[in-house]
Design a protein around this motif. Structure first.
Motif, mmCIF file in Angstrom:
data_model
loop_
_atom_site.group_PDB
_atom_site.id
_atom_site.type_symbol
_atom_site.label_atom_id
_atom_site.label_comp_id
_atom_site.label_asym_id
_atom_site.label_seq_id
_atom_site.Cartn_x
_atom_site.Cartn_y
_atom_site.Cartn_z
ATOM 1 N N GLY A 77 39.757 26.206 27.236
ATOM 2 C CA GLY A 77 39.718 25.098 26.183
ATOM 3 C C GLY A 77 38.743 25.338 25.103
ATOM 4 N N CYS A 78 38.496 26.555 25.556
ATOM 5 C CA CYS A 78 36.879 27.393 24.214
ATOM 6 C C CYS A 78 37.798 29.309 23.961
ATOM 7 N N ARG A 79 38.254 29.645 23.171
ATOM 8 C CA ARG A 79 38.592 30.584 22.525
ATOM 9 C C ARG A 79 37.532 31.741 21.869
ATOM 10 N N ALA A 80 37.309 32.951 22.528
ATOM 11 C CA ALA A 80 36.795 33.944 22.327
ATOM 12 C C ALA A 80 37.149 34.572 20.767
ATOM 13 N N THR A 81 35.983 34.108 19.675
ATOM 14 C CA THR A 81 36.406 34.862 18.285
ATOM 15 C C THR A 81 35.402 35.738 17.938
ATOM 16 N N ALA A 82 34.719 36.881 18.677
ATOM 17 C CA ALA A 82 34.089 37.560 18.206
ATOM 18 C C ALA A 82 33.637 38.610 20.011
ATOM 19 N N LEU A 83 33.523 39.631 19.632
ATOM 20 C CA LEU A 83 32.975 40.952 20.431
ATOM 21 C C LEU A 83 31.784 41.984 20.102
ATOM 22 N N ASP A 84 30.901 41.618 20.814
ATOM 23 C CA ASP A 84 30.159 42.654 20.442
ATOM 24 C C ASP A 84 29.196 43.775 21.213
ATOM 25 N N LEU A 85 30.238 44.442 20.861
ATOM 26 C CA LEU A 85 29.838 45.988 22.513
ATOM 27 C C LEU A 85 28.231 46.566 22.637
ATOM 28 N N ALA A 86 27.753 46.950 21.315
ATOM 29 C CA ALA A 86 26.680 46.934 21.607
ATOM 30 C C ALA A 86 25.938 45.918 22.337
ATOM 31 N N ALA A 87 26.139 44.777 21.678
ATOM 32 C CA ALA A 87 25.143 43.699 22.462
ATOM 33 C C ALA A 87 25.440 43.353 23.945
ATOM 34 N N ARG A 88 26.544 43.634 24.239
ATOM 35 C CA ARG A 88 28.001 43.013 25.341
ATOM 36 C C ARG A 88 27.261 41.527 25.053
ATOM 37 N N SER A 89 28.229 41.131 24.446
ATOM 38 C CA SER A 89 28.080 39.685 24.614
ATOM 39 C C SER A 89 29.699 39.190 23.225
ATOM 40 N N VAL A 90 29.892 37.845 23.691
ATOM 41 C CA VAL A 90 31.175 37.260 23.524
ATOM 42 C C VAL A 90 31.240 35.902 22.029
ATOM 43 N N SER A 91 31.235 36.138 21.274
ATOM 44 C CA SER A 91 31.004 34.432 20.943
ATOM 45 C C SER A 91 32.098 33.741 20.877
ATOM 46 N N LEU A 92 32.144 33.067 21.540
ATOM 47 C CA LEU A 92 33.091 31.440 21.407
ATOM 48 C C LEU A 92 33.197 30.218 20.241
ATOM 49 N N ASP A 93 34.224 29.992 20.474
ATOM 50 C CA ASP A 93 34.501 28.950 19.283
ATOM 51 C C ASP A 93 34.394 27.745 18.805
ATOM 52 N N ASP A 94 33.272 27.718 20.475
ATOM 53 C CA ASP A 94 32.769 26.077 19.680
ATOM 54 C C ASP A 94 30.797 26.400 19.725
ATOM 55 N N GLY A 95 30.859 28.230 20.097
ATOM 56 C CA GLY A 95 29.064 28.241 19.311
ATOM 57 C C GLY A 95 28.371 29.029 20.428
ATOM 58 N N THR A 96 29.193 29.349 21.343
ATOM 59 C CA THR A 96 27.958 29.241 22.390
ATOM 60 C C THR A 96 29.092 31.167 22.347
ATOM 61 N N VAL A 97 27.510 31.842 23.093
ATOM 62 C CA VAL A 97 27.429 33.360 23.217
ATOM 63 C C VAL A 97 27.517 33.690 24.569
ATOM 64 N N ILE A 98 28.390 34.539 24.860
ATOM 65 C CA ILE A 98 28.048 34.905 26.429
ATOM 66 C C ILE A 98 27.862 36.500 26.291
ATOM 67 N N GLY A 99 26.111 36.460 27.590
ATOM 68 C CA GLY A 99 25.990 37.716 27.002
ATOM 69 C C GLY A 99 26.713 38.371 28.980
ATOM 70 N N TYR A 100 27.568 39.861 28.218
ATOM 71 C CA TYR A 100 27.825 40.359 30.020
ATOM 72 C C TYR A 100 27.450 41.557 30.709
ATOM 73 N N ASP A 101 27.712 41.951 31.896
ATOM 74 C CA ASP A 101 27.257 42.841 32.068
ATOM 75 C C ASP A 101 28.227 44.452 32.311
ATOM 76 N N ARG A 102 29.360 43.343 32.399
ATOM 77 C CA ARG A 102 31.246 43.899 32.474
ATOM 78 C C ARG A 102 31.869 42.717 32.103
ATOM 79 N N LEU A 103 32.079 43.334 31.005
ATOM 80 C CA LEU A 103 33.955 43.021 30.790
ATOM 81 C C LEU A 103 35.270 42.182 30.832
ATOM 82 N N LEU A 104 35.616 41.533 31.358
ATOM 83 C CA LEU A 104 37.400 42.228 31.098
ATOM 84 C C LEU A 104 38.051 41.397 30.593
ATOM 85 N N LEU A 105 39.123 42.004 29.411
ATOM 86 C CA LEU A 105 39.667 41.609 28.482
ATOM 87 C C LEU A 105 41.246 41.201 29.601
#
Ligand code: FAD
Length: 406
Positions: A77-105
């Motif tokens: 029920g959460c949508r990813a709204t932005a991806l920051d490749l340099a910071a290795r993080s993804v922002s969700l529409d609930d305001g959360t930002v999740i950092g990742y080591d590796r990302l699978l789209l």
């Protein structure tokens, strides 16, 4: 250590989770999906589930306990709204930002929409999700007139399902024949005849002009550019799907009819992989970049990506296959028929069990099998191994396809 983050909770994601753990990945796993449901199977949405013959829980690819036992942090029920490749993080529409080591789209695809006059009227449907089926099914009553825009797989499967439910069905197709992008004219003709026999009115060579509404803002007719008017109680638009690649594109990843990935399903960023309907990849067998929309492709690419993520890279080299169910007909397609120079019919379509072979010279590129499982199974091997066929033997359906080699 940051987790492995998966965006999109569909067929590819569920497969990837299983494959990653099987491959020995023990780190954190976060799954973000914008639908509220656990990953589910979409093919029944135009078939048994639409017909009301399958309960919603039967669609689920894995039970909830699977995600617990595989130690997955579920963010549904959460949508990813932005991806920051340099910071290795993804922002969700609930305001959360999740950092990742590796990302699978694994974001899949979305129905191609129309923008003609009246497109916002009530009663016009698209079909991709369980929620879409909920809206559509609420309107399916015997005797109502359903106009389907698009004579591809989804349009034709819904036509078959809705005839069985007792609706009046028109299918409007802009090309001169149904399924024209994927099958030969002989196969189109067979399916057209089957739909006509079941009472579907097929109108080919018709370009959509617009939708006409009533005073209540509900669609009541579909207009075509040649002046055709098709009265409608409801409409389904099934004109193909577009890859969900906007997130990737905005972040700067290479996009080429979907997120461009290499043979390991890795994107233009070394920390990001992409799989399923959202990506395009060069087929090793056919030597061209393709974006495929099928369960098999999502499944196989997810396994390839999982192996690559754990450092056990294997080049993705698969012959794609696909199926479609219409009435009691099972169409199985194996291979890709691009640039075929010869078509060979095996068997008589009137028997409702036949195959159509697409060749370049004596080499089989692809095969459409209608209620013909043996040919389909044999073709997989013949295509994979690039075996050369005797055309005369191939055209004789009494000779098993594998014996047409040589
Ligand atoms: C009606 C229908 C019938 C079909 N019939 C067949 C068939 O008979 N045979 C066959 O082989 N294939 C069939 N397909 C195709 C098959 O279902 C797809 O190829 C397969 O589901 C692709 O899997 P995927 O994981 O790539 O994408 P999906 O299963 O679409 O999953 C992607 C998920 O990601 C989510 N998402 C997208 N963007 C974001 C974001 N920014 N943040 C969070 N989540 C996001 C989507 O909402 C979706 O839930 C059918 C498809 C449909 C719609």
């Amino acid at each position: 250590m940051q987790p492995l983050l998966i965006i999109g909770a569909g067929q590819a994601a569920a497969t990837a989770i299983e494959a990653l753990r099987r491959e020995g990945y023990t780190g954190g796993l976060v799954l973000v999906g914008d639908e509220a449901l656990l990953p589910y199977s979409r093919p029944p949405l135009s078939k048994k589930y639409l017909a009301g013959e399958l309960a919603e829980e039967r669609l689920l690819l894995k039970p909830r306990s699977f995600y617990d036992s595989h130690n997955v942090d579920l963010r549904l029920g959460c949508r990813a709204t932005a991806l920051d490749l340099a910071a290795r993080s993804v922002s969700l529409d609930d305001g959360t930002v999740i950092g990742y080591d590796r990302l699978l789209l694994a974001t899949g695809a979305a129905p191609r929409t129309v923008n003609v006059a009246g497109h916002e009227l009530a009663g016009i449907h698209y079909l991709r999700s369980v929620a879409d089926v909920g809206r559509l099914r609420a309107e399916l009553q015997p005797g109502r007139r359903l106009v389907i825009v698009g004579g591809g797989y989804i349009g034709l499967e819904v036509a078959a399902t809705c005839r069985a439910l007792g609706l009046e069905v028109d299918v409007l197709e802009m090309a001169e024949r149904v399924m024209n992008r994927v099958v030969a004219p002989e196969v189109s003709a067979f399916f057209s005849a089957e739909h006509a026999r079941h009472g579907v009115r097929l109108a080919t060579g018709r370009l959509l002009a617009g939708f006409e509404g009533d005073g209540a803002g509900r669609c009541r007719a579909v207009h075509t550019l040649d002046g055709g008017v098709f009265p409608a109680d409801l409409v389904l638009v099934g004109i193909g799907a577009m890859p969900n690649a906007a997130l990737a594109e905005a972040a700067g990843l290479a996009v080429e009819n979907g997120i461009a990935v290499d043979g390991e399903c890795r994107s233009s960023d070394p920390h990001v992989w992409a799989v399923g309907d959202c990506c395009s990849q060069t087929s090793l067998h056919y030597g061209r970049r393709v974006r495929l929309e099928s369960v098999d492709n999502a499944f196989e690419q997810a396994k390839t990506a999982a192996a690559s993520i754990v450092g056990r890279a294997v080049a993705h080299d698969r012959i794609p296959w696909f199926w479609s169910d219409q009435y009691d007909l099972k169409l199985m397609i194996v291979g890709l028929n691009f640039d075929y120079d010869l078509g060979v019919l095996r068997g008589d379509p009137a028997s409702r069990s036949f195959s159509y072979c697409y060749l370049r010279g004596h080499q089989l590129l692809a095969l459409d099998a209608v209620n013909q499982m043996k040919d389909y199974m044999a073709a997989k091997k013949v295509i994979q191994e690039r075996l050369l066929l005797s055309l005369a033997r191939l055209a004789d359906p009494s000779i098993p396809l594998r014996e047409a080699v040589g």
